[in-house]
Design a protein around this motif. Structure first.
Motif, mmCIF file in Angstrom:
data_model
loop_
_atom_site.group_PDB
_atom_site.id
_atom_site.type_symbol
_atom_site.label_atom_id
_atom_site.label_comp_id
_atom_site.label_asym_id
_atom_site.label_seq_id
_atom_site.Cartn_x
_atom_site.Cartn_y
_atom_site.Cartn_z
ATOM 1 N N MET A 1 10.286 -2.543 -48.669
ATOM 2 C CA MET A 1 10.675 -3.496 -49.682
ATOM 3 C C MET A 1 9.418 -4.141 -50.258
ATOM 4 O O MET A 1 8.454 -4.401 -49.534
ATOM 5 N N GLN A 2 9.480 -4.380 -51.533
ATOM 6 C CA GLN A 2 8.440 -5.156 -52.190
ATOM 7 C C GLN A 2 9.108 -6.348 -52.860
ATOM 8 O O GLN A 2 10.257 -6.256 -53.302
ATOM 9 N N ALA A 3 8.373 -7.462 -52.913
ATOM 10 C CA ALA A 3 8.933 -8.675 -53.498
ATOM 11 C C ALA A 3 7.899 -9.360 -54.363
ATOM 12 O O ALA A 3 6.703 -9.322 -54.077
ATOM 13 N N LYS A 4 8.370 -9.984 -55.411
ATOM 14 C CA LYS A 4 7.521 -10.743 -56.325
ATOM 15 C C LYS A 4 8.158 -12.104 -56.533
ATOM 16 O O LYS A 4 9.339 -12.222 -56.858
ATOM 17 N N LYS A 5 7.364 -13.162 -56.327
ATOM 18 C CA LYS A 5 7.829 -14.520 -56.612
ATOM 19 C C LYS A 5 7.898 -14.691 -58.120
ATOM 20 O O LYS A 5 6.966 -14.346 -58.839
ATOM 21 N N VAL A 6 9.024 -15.201 -58.600
ATOM 22 C CA VAL A 6 9.224 -15.477 -60.023
ATOM 23 C C VAL A 6 9.759 -16.898 -60.147
ATOM 24 O O VAL A 6 10.111 -17.526 -59.153
ATOM 25 N N ASP A 7 9.824 -17.404 -61.382
ATOM 26 C CA ASP A 7 10.397 -18.730 -61.589
ATOM 27 C C ASP A 7 11.787 -18.789 -60.960
ATOM 28 O O ASP A 7 12.609 -17.905 -61.178
ATOM 29 N N ASN A 8 12.029 -19.802 -60.170
ATOM 30 C CA ASN A 8 13.331 -20.055 -59.550
ATOM 31 C C ASN A 8 13.772 -19.013 -58.526
ATOM 32 O O ASN A 8 14.954 -18.919 -58.225
ATOM 33 N N GLY A 9 12.840 -18.174 -58.022
ATOM 34 C CA GLY A 9 13.279 -17.229 -57.004
ATOM 35 C C GLY A 9 12.356 -16.065 -56.774
ATOM 36 O O GLY A 9 11.130 -16.181 -56.877
ATOM 37 N N PHE A 10 12.978 -14.924 -56.485
ATOM 38 C CA PHE A 10 12.252 -13.701 -56.147
ATOM 39 C C PHE A 10 12.935 -12.503 -56.778
ATOM 40 O O PHE A 10 14.155 -12.472 -56.944
ATOM 41 N N PHE A 11 12.125 -11.497 -57.086
ATOM 42 C CA PHE A 11 12.643 -10.207 -57.530
ATOM 43 C C PHE A 11 12.212 -9.184 -56.499
ATOM 44 O O PHE A 11 11.027 -9.115 -56.151
ATOM 45 N N LEU A 12 13.159 -8.414 -55.963
ATOM 46 C CA LEU A 12 12.889 -7.485 -54.882
ATOM 47 C C LEU A 12 13.169 -6.053 -55.297
ATOM 48 O O LEU A 12 14.104 -5.801 -56.065
ATOM 49 N N ARG A 13 12.368 -5.139 -54.738
ATOM 50 C CA ARG A 13 12.662 -3.708 -54.822
ATOM 51 C C ARG A 13 12.878 -3.218 -53.404
ATOM 52 O O ARG A 13 11.954 -3.223 -52.592
ATOM 53 N N LEU A 14 14.106 -2.811 -53.106
ATOM 54 C CA LEU A 14 14.415 -2.240 -51.805
ATOM 55 C C LEU A 14 14.213 -0.738 -51.885
ATOM 56 O O LEU A 14 14.513 -0.116 -52.911
ATOM 57 N N ASP A 15 13.724 -0.169 -50.798
ATOM 58 C CA ASP A 15 13.376 1.245 -50.775
ATOM 59 C C ASP A 15 14.422 2.078 -50.045
ATOM 60 O O ASP A 15 15.225 1.562 -49.260
ATOM 61 N N LYS A 16 14.365 3.381 -50.293
ATOM 62 C CA LYS A 16 15.282 4.344 -49.686
ATOM 63 C C LYS A 16 15.359 4.124 -48.175
ATOM 64 O O LYS A 16 14.346 3.907 -47.524
ATOM 65 N N ASP A 17 16.571 4.167 -47.668
ATOM 66 C CA ASP A 17 16.914 4.050 -46.242
ATOM 67 C C ASP A 17 16.862 2.632 -45.690
ATOM 68 O O ASP A 17 17.126 2.431 -44.502
ATOM 69 N N GLU A 18 16.552 1.618 -46.496
ATOM 70 C CA GLU A 18 16.637 0.238 -46.015
ATOM 71 C C GLU A 18 18.099 -0.202 -46.039
ATOM 72 O O GLU A 18 18.820 0.092 -46.987
ATOM 73 N N GLU A 19 18.503 -0.912 -44.996
ATOM 74 C CA GLU A 19 19.864 -1.448 -44.953
ATOM 75 C C GLU A 19 19.858 -2.734 -45.771
ATOM 76 O O GLU A 19 19.091 -3.646 -45.486
ATOM 77 N N ILE A 20 20.708 -2.803 -46.768
ATOM 78 C CA ILE A 20 20.609 -3.858 -47.778
ATOM 79 C C ILE A 20 20.876 -5.260 -47.227
ATOM 80 O O ILE A 20 20.104 -6.188 -47.495
ATOM 81 N N ILE A 21 21.926 -5.451 -46.455
ATOM 82 C CA ILE A 21 22.270 -6.803 -46.004
ATOM 83 C C ILE A 21 21.252 -7.322 -44.994
ATOM 84 O O ILE A 21 20.763 -8.453 -45.116
ATOM 85 N N SER A 22 20.894 -6.519 -44.002
ATOM 86 C CA SER A 22 19.918 -6.994 -43.006
ATOM 87 C C SER A 22 18.547 -7.206 -43.627
ATOM 88 O O SER A 22 17.837 -8.148 -43.249
ATOM 89 N N THR A 23 18.172 -6.391 -44.609
ATOM 90 C CA THR A 23 16.897 -6.588 -45.306
ATOM 91 C C THR A 23 16.898 -7.914 -46.045
ATOM 92 O O THR A 23 15.922 -8.670 -45.989
ATOM 93 N N LEU A 24 17.998 -8.240 -46.711
ATOM 94 C CA LEU A 24 18.102 -9.514 -47.430
ATOM 95 C C LEU A 24 18.102 -10.696 -46.462
ATOM 96 O O LEU A 24 17.439 -11.703 -46.709
ATOM 97 N N ILE A 25 18.825 -10.585 -45.358
ATOM 98 C CA ILE A 25 18.850 -11.666 -44.369
ATOM 99 C C ILE A 25 17.450 -11.903 -43.808
ATOM 100 O O ILE A 25 17.007 -13.056 -43.687
#
Length: 139
Positions: A1-25
């Protein structure tokens, strides 16, 4: 996963085979995000969706094993005690242009995932509701 801080939050790119909910948690915990909303698109596989059966007071779950377009991901970030909770719903699109949707329990990123997290300064908690047997937002 890659993440970028932006105004009021973050923008994330999740990569192949990452589990979406646990990655977000894990991201929420790592960044000490107090609460927020999420929205996203991408592609998922091995997706577990749920439908809440109010009479039985439980989620009926179904696994979708193919590769699906993640047409829409919407949800909230809150806490049960000190544990972050991602409450998310999604709509999936299959190869025949049919859609499937429900409460998102889990899913593996099949190609990529693009998720925007808008953060809020207040820490929102969930409390158990006996009538529904669910943890609901408590203000």
């Amino acid at each position: 996963m890659q993440a970028k801080k932006v105004d009021n939050g973050f923008f994330l790119r999740l990569d192949k085979d990452e589990e979406i909910i646990s990655t977000l948690i894990n991201f929420v915990a790592d960044k000490n995000i107090q609460s927020g909303v999420i929205t996203g698109i991408g592609a998922l596989t091995e997706v577990t969706l749920g439908y809440f059966n109010r009479r039985e007071k439980k989620y009926l779950q179904r696994v979708f094993g193919d590769i699906y377009e993640l047409l829409s991901l919407n949800g909230s970030i809150s806490y049960t005690g000190e544990a972050p909770v991602i409450h998310a719903h999604c709509v999936l699109g299959d190869a025949d242009y049919r859609t499937h949707g429900g409460h998102l329990f889990s899913g593996l990123v099949a190609v990529t995932g693009e998720v925007y997290i808008r953060t809020f300064p207040d820490k929102f908690q969930r409390r158990h509701n006996d009538e529904l047997s669910l943890n609901l937002l408590a203000f």
